[in-house]
Write a protein that holds these residues in place. Sequence first.
Motif, PDB file in Angstrom:
ATOM      1  N   HIS A   1       0.832  -1.200   0.000  1.00 15.43           N
ATOM      2  CA  HIS A   1       0.000   0.000   0.000  1.00 15.43           C
ATOM      3  C   HIS A   1       0.870   1.256   0.000  1.00 15.43           C
ATOM      4  O   HIS A   1       0.526   2.255  -0.651  1.00 15.43           O
ATOM      5  CB  HIS A   1      -0.952  -0.017   1.190  1.00 15.43           C
ATOM      6  CG  HIS A   1      -1.998  -1.079   1.093  1.00 15.43           C
ATOM      7  ND1 HIS A   1      -2.624  -1.634   2.196  1.00 15.43           N
ATOM      8  CD2 HIS A   1      -2.527  -1.723   0.008  1.00 15.43           C
ATOM      9  CE1 HIS A   1      -3.482  -2.554   1.792  1.00 15.43           C
ATOM     10  NE2 HIS A   1      -3.442  -2.626   0.471  1.00 15.43           N
ATOM     11  N   ARG A   2       1.998   1.204   0.692  1.00 13.58           N
ATOM     12  CA  ARG A   2       2.939   2.336   0.624  1.00 13.58           C
ATOM     13  C   ARG A   2       3.440   2.540  -0.796  1.00 13.58           C
ATOM     14  O   ARG A   2       3.692   3.672  -1.218  1.00 13.58           O
ATOM     15  CB  ARG A   2       4.140   2.091   1.548  1.00 13.58           C
ATOM     16  CG  ARG A   2       3.937   2.448   3.005  1.00 13.58           C
ATOM     17  CD  ARG A   2       5.271   2.446   3.753  1.00 13.58           C
ATOM     18  NE  ARG A   2       5.838   1.118   3.821  1.00 13.58           N
ATOM     19  CZ  ARG A   2       5.756   0.326   4.890  1.00 13.58           C
ATOM     20  NH1 ARG A   2       5.121   0.729   5.963  1.00 13.58           N
ATOM     21  NH2 ARG A   2       6.316  -0.874   4.879  1.00 13.58           N
ATOM     22  N   LEU A   3       3.590   1.442  -1.528  1.00 13.80           N
ATOM     23  CA  LEU A   3       4.160   1.509  -2.876  1.00 13.80           C
ATOM     24  C   LEU A   3       3.134   1.827  -3.956  1.00 13.80           C
ATOM     25  O   LEU A   3       3.507   2.038  -5.103  1.00 13.80           O
ATOM     26  CB  LEU A   3       4.862   0.190  -3.200  1.00 13.80           C
ATOM     27  CG  LEU A   3       6.173  -0.059  -2.457  1.00 13.80           C
ATOM     28  CD1 LEU A   3       6.640  -1.499  -2.650  1.00 13.80           C
ATOM     29  CD2 LEU A   3       7.252   0.915  -2.927  1.00 13.80           C
ATOM     30  N   GLY A   4       1.841   1.841  -3.612  1.00 15.74           N
ATOM     31  CA  GLY A   4       0.851   2.269  -4.581  1.00 15.74           C
ATOM     32  C   GLY A   4      -0.241   1.281  -4.930  1.00 15.74           C
ATOM     33  O   GLY A   4      -1.066   1.561  -5.804  1.00 15.74           O
ATOM     34  N   VAL A   5      -0.303   0.126  -4.266  1.00 19.74           N
ATOM     35  CA  VAL A   5      -1.378  -0.835  -4.530  1.00 19.74           C
ATOM     36  C   VAL A   5      -2.671  -0.330  -3.895  1.00 19.74           C
ATOM     37  O   VAL A   5      -2.667   0.199  -2.780  1.00 19.74           O
ATOM     38  CB  VAL A   5      -1.011  -2.232  -3.977  1.00 19.74           C
ATOM     39  CG1 VAL A   5      -2.192  -3.189  -4.088  1.00 19.74           C
ATOM     40  CG2 VAL A   5       0.189  -2.791  -4.730  1.00 19.74           C
TER      41      VAL A   5
ATOM     42  N   GLY B   1      -0.631   1.923  -8.497  1.00 26.36           N
ATOM     43  CA  GLY B   1      -0.096   3.229  -8.861  1.00 26.36           C
ATOM     44  C   GLY B   1       1.245   3.452  -8.193  1.00 26.36           C
ATOM     45  O   GLY B   1       1.908   2.516  -7.750  1.00 26.36           O
ATOM     46  N   GLY B   2       1.641   4.697  -8.105  1.00 30.56           N
ATOM     47  CA  GLY B   2       2.827   5.077  -7.354  1.00 30.56           C
ATOM     48  C   GLY B   2       4.110   4.439  -7.843  1.00 30.56           C
ATOM     49  O   GLY B   2       4.301   4.167  -9.030  1.00 30.56           O
ATOM     50  N   GLU B   3       5.009   4.206  -6.884  1.00 27.08           N
ATOM     51  CA  GLU B   3       6.337   3.674  -7.194  1.00 27.08           C
ATOM     52  C   GLU B   3       6.268   2.279  -7.803  1.00 27.08           C
ATOM     53  O   GLU B   3       7.079   1.931  -8.665  1.00 27.08           O
ATOM     54  CB  GLU B   3       7.196   3.647  -5.921  1.00 27.08           C
ATOM     55  CG  GLU B   3       7.495   5.006  -5.319  1.00 27.08           C
ATOM     56  CD  GLU B   3       8.535   5.770  -6.126  1.00 27.08           C
ATOM     57  OE1 GLU B   3       9.098   5.200  -7.074  1.00 27.08           O
ATOM     58  OE2 GLU B   3       8.776   6.944  -5.793  1.00 27.08           O
ATOM     59  N   LEU B   4       5.296   1.486  -7.367  1.00 30.95           N
ATOM     60  CA  LEU B   4       5.222   0.117  -7.890  1.00 30.95           C
ATOM     61  C   LEU B   4       4.751   0.110  -9.346  1.00 30.95           C
ATOM     62  O   LEU B   4       5.259  -0.671 -10.165  1.00 30.95           O
ATOM     63  CB  LEU B   4       4.302  -0.738  -7.028  1.00 30.95           C
ATOM     64  CG  LEU B   4       4.412  -2.251  -7.227  1.00 30.95           C
ATOM     65  CD1 LEU B   4       5.855  -2.714  -7.093  1.00 30.95           C
ATOM     66  CD2 LEU B   4       3.528  -2.992  -6.240  1.00 30.95           C
TER      67      LEU B   4
ATOM     68  N   SER C   1      15.342   2.220  -4.804  1.00 31.86           N
ATOM     69  CA  SER C   1      15.407   2.613  -3.394  1.00 31.86           C
ATOM     70  C   SER C   1      14.017   2.608  -2.768  1.00 31.86           C
ATOM     71  O   SER C   1      13.870   2.295  -1.584  1.00 31.86           O
ATOM     72  CB  SER C   1      16.050   3.994  -3.259  1.00 31.86           C
ATOM     73  OG  SER C   1      15.319   4.972  -3.985  1.00 31.86           O
ATOM     74  N   ALA C   2      12.978   2.920  -3.546  1.00 32.72           N
ATOM     75  CA  ALA C   2      11.621   2.959  -3.000  1.00 32.72           C
ATOM     76  C   ALA C   2      11.179   1.580  -2.521  1.00 32.72           C
ATOM     77  O   ALA C   2      10.637   1.431  -1.412  1.00 32.72           O
ATOM     78  CB  ALA C   2      10.650   3.487  -4.052  1.00 32.72           C
ATOM     79  N   ILE C   3      11.400   0.541  -3.341  1.00 38.06           N
ATOM     80  CA  ILE C   3      11.002  -0.805  -2.930  1.00 38.06           C
ATOM     81  C   ILE C   3      11.879  -1.298  -1.798  1.00 38.06           C
ATOM     82  O   ILE C   3      11.400  -1.917  -0.839  1.00 38.06           O
ATOM     83  CB  ILE C   3      11.036  -1.768  -4.139  1.00 38.06           C
ATOM     84  CG1 ILE C   3      10.007  -1.330  -5.187  1.00 38.06           C
ATOM     85  CG2 ILE C   3      10.750  -3.207  -3.694  1.00 38.06           C
ATOM     86  CD1 ILE C   3       9.990  -2.181  -6.446  1.00 38.06           C
TER      87      ILE C   3
END
Length: 242
Positions: A35-39, A125-128, A151-153
């Motif tokens: 969820h932090r990564l955009g799911v 969405g987002g980083e992912l 670095s995000a993942i």
Amino acid sequence: MSAGDSSSTAGQQAGEKLHWVPLESSPEAMNKMVHRLGVDQLAGFSDVWGLDDELLAMVAQPVHALVFLFPLRNATREARMAEAAAAANTVSPNVWFMRQTIGNACGTMAVLHALGNCQDRIPIGGELAAFYAQAKDLSPRDRAALLEASSAIAESHSASAAEGQTAAPPPDADVLHHYAAFVAVDGCLYELDGMLASPINHGPSADLLHDAARAIKKRIEALGDDAEMVSVIALGPAPDAD
């Protein structure tokens, strides 16, 4: 219960391979990470409490993937390598697969494999989303290099590893457990493990949950005395989704 793979050496200096802190088999930690990564918040991971039909009936639908945690000893590793080699020519080109080059990253690898093969069903969405877009036309090895550079993942994995219910082992720990993902693509069930050279095709599948459960049962039977040291997590509706 944390899992990883110690076949890569640790380090972040030039010329050294990366090692991540092993990820606990925790749907809560996995959900925070994705969820932090955009799911989408309505999608997530939840525990599967058993593989018999009455317990599978309790799993929220639709199920898009299963994540299997199991002890990986040398004999099991060699058998899986042989099976992957035999299945290499039966893999659909539409299977999203990447190799694992980061030690103890198998938990996040399984998550990426699960989500990567249902991008048409789960909003990302987002980083992912950016990662999958960059990885779309890359080889499994080049996808691994892309992950090493993300670095995000890496930061989201690290945060989730620290959020487990048990203390996380150090990054270079020799961890027994390992993760694999089960997905259905083009009517076949695939087992995805980035430590293998290829996905494993388990044959036709019309019901991912039950077909993957049968394949996992066979894996468990082959574990002998280690059969109790496993867990299964489903990717589907988030546990707290209405």
